[in-house]
Design an enzyme around this catalytic site. Sequence first.
Site, mmCIF file in Angstrom:
data_model
loop_
_atom_site.group_PDB
_atom_site.id
_atom_site.type_symbol
_atom_site.label_atom_id
_atom_site.label_comp_id
_atom_site.label_asym_id
_atom_site.label_seq_id
_atom_site.Cartn_x
_atom_site.Cartn_y
_atom_site.Cartn_z
ATOM 1 N N ARG A 264 1.118 -0.869 -0.478
ATOM 2 C CA ARG A 264 -0.034 -0.259 0.013
ATOM 3 C C ARG A 264 1.055 1.190 -0.303
ATOM 4 N NH1 ARG A 264 -0.907 5.281 2.215
ATOM 5 N NH2 ARG A 264 -0.550 4.385 4.566
ATOM 6 N N ASP A 265 1.545 1.298 1.044
ATOM 7 C CA ASP A 265 2.151 3.009 1.473
ATOM 8 C C ASP A 265 3.134 2.551 0.147
ATOM 9 O OD1 ASP A 265 3.536 5.053 2.269
ATOM 10 O OD2 ASP A 265 3.915 4.055 4.153
ATOM 11 N N HIS B 178 6.607 4.339 12.184
ATOM 12 C CA HIS B 178 6.528 4.369 10.672
ATOM 13 C C HIS B 178 7.176 5.642 10.030
ATOM 14 C CE1 HIS B 178 3.807 3.761 7.166
ATOM 15 N NE2 HIS B 178 5.196 4.417 6.555
ATOM 16 N N ASN C 25 9.804 4.128 2.401
ATOM 17 C CA ASN C 25 10.033 3.692 3.633
ATOM 18 C C ASN C 25 10.981 3.118 3.986
ATOM 19 O OD1 ASN C 25 6.971 3.643 5.169
ATOM 20 N ND2 ASN C 25 6.013 3.279 2.107
ATOM 21 N N CYS D 58 9.248 10.040 -1.641
ATOM 22 C CA CYS D 58 8.901 10.770 -1.119
ATOM 23 C C CYS D 58 8.734 11.458 -2.187
ATOM 24 C CB CYS D 58 10.324 10.852 -0.037
ATOM 25 S SG CYS D 58 9.306 13.058 1.199
ATOM 26 N N HIS E 208 10.553 6.535 7.338
ATOM 27 C CA HIS E 208 10.903 6.937 6.238
ATOM 28 C C HIS E 208 11.973 7.464 5.907
ATOM 29 C CE1 HIS E 208 6.434 7.655 3.649
ATOM 30 N NE2 HIS E 208 6.404 6.657 5.005
#
Length: 303
Positions: A15-16, A212, A254, A245, A214
Amino acid sequence: VNYPNNVKIVEVGPRDGLQNEKVIVDLPTKLKLVHQLSETGLLNIEAGSFVSPKWVPQMANSDDLFQEINQSISPAFPQIQFSALTPNEKGFDRAIECGVKEVAIFAAATEQFSQKNINCSISESLERFAPLAEKAQSANVRIRGYVSCVLGCPYQGSVGTDEVLDVTKSLLDLGCYEVSLGDTIGVGTPGSTKDLLSALLPVIPVEQIALHMHDTYGQALANILIGLQMGISVIDSAVAGLGGCPYAKGASGNVATEDVVYLLNGLDINHGLQLDKLIETGNRICAALGRSNGSKVAKAMQP
Ligand SMILES: [Zn+2]
């Protein structure tokens, strides 16, 4: 220093990760990714998002994806929780129709990010989630919360720990079982991570907080280490460091699941994942995307 004995890794690559990749991945490729991830020992996989396909073309096949997951993957891996991001009630209804048992909702830590990203204030966004949260409760669907920009905002710059605390509390009040603190632009450092957690942990049970991170500025693993030292035991990551990003060109996305697993191995922390299978999975999706693997561990362990 007391590290947790066990860490839960929440895989957000499908997803992300994919959402921020330019190459659109077709359904069979995505299914293969989710299936391979399921074989690595993961227990939590965020597989898709029920947003408008107009806004996020990469997520347009989430309905089909979840139907396929329910038919062909879940029966073989009943222990895995497959979740979906649902930005509104409409998305939530779609998710439920597709048999999704866990959804994620999100709010920003800063007003400017909230306005630019979802066109409403933080409190408006939380209000909009209230009916969704009620529905979820009566449908026995678990809700996970995300707060974005917890360590920095592309518009506001630095972010106050009280701003993050407020939103985190609101998401928990809405019924989220866990809130994942997102360093959306990856500007956080071990120093700012420590400050943030020092402000949150006296108020919020540590079991309800996930990190979470990055890796835009190469600090993700260091930030996670600080989190582990402070008792955090839930980490979000994406296989092969999928994603990018949108606020920093060419930056990494990520933190890579492989790299987190390597870190945890070195600390003798249980996680239940098989590194070799993760690396294989990451290499395969990177080949499909035509990009290099964003995991340093995967690169180092290349056959
Ligand atoms: Zn992310």
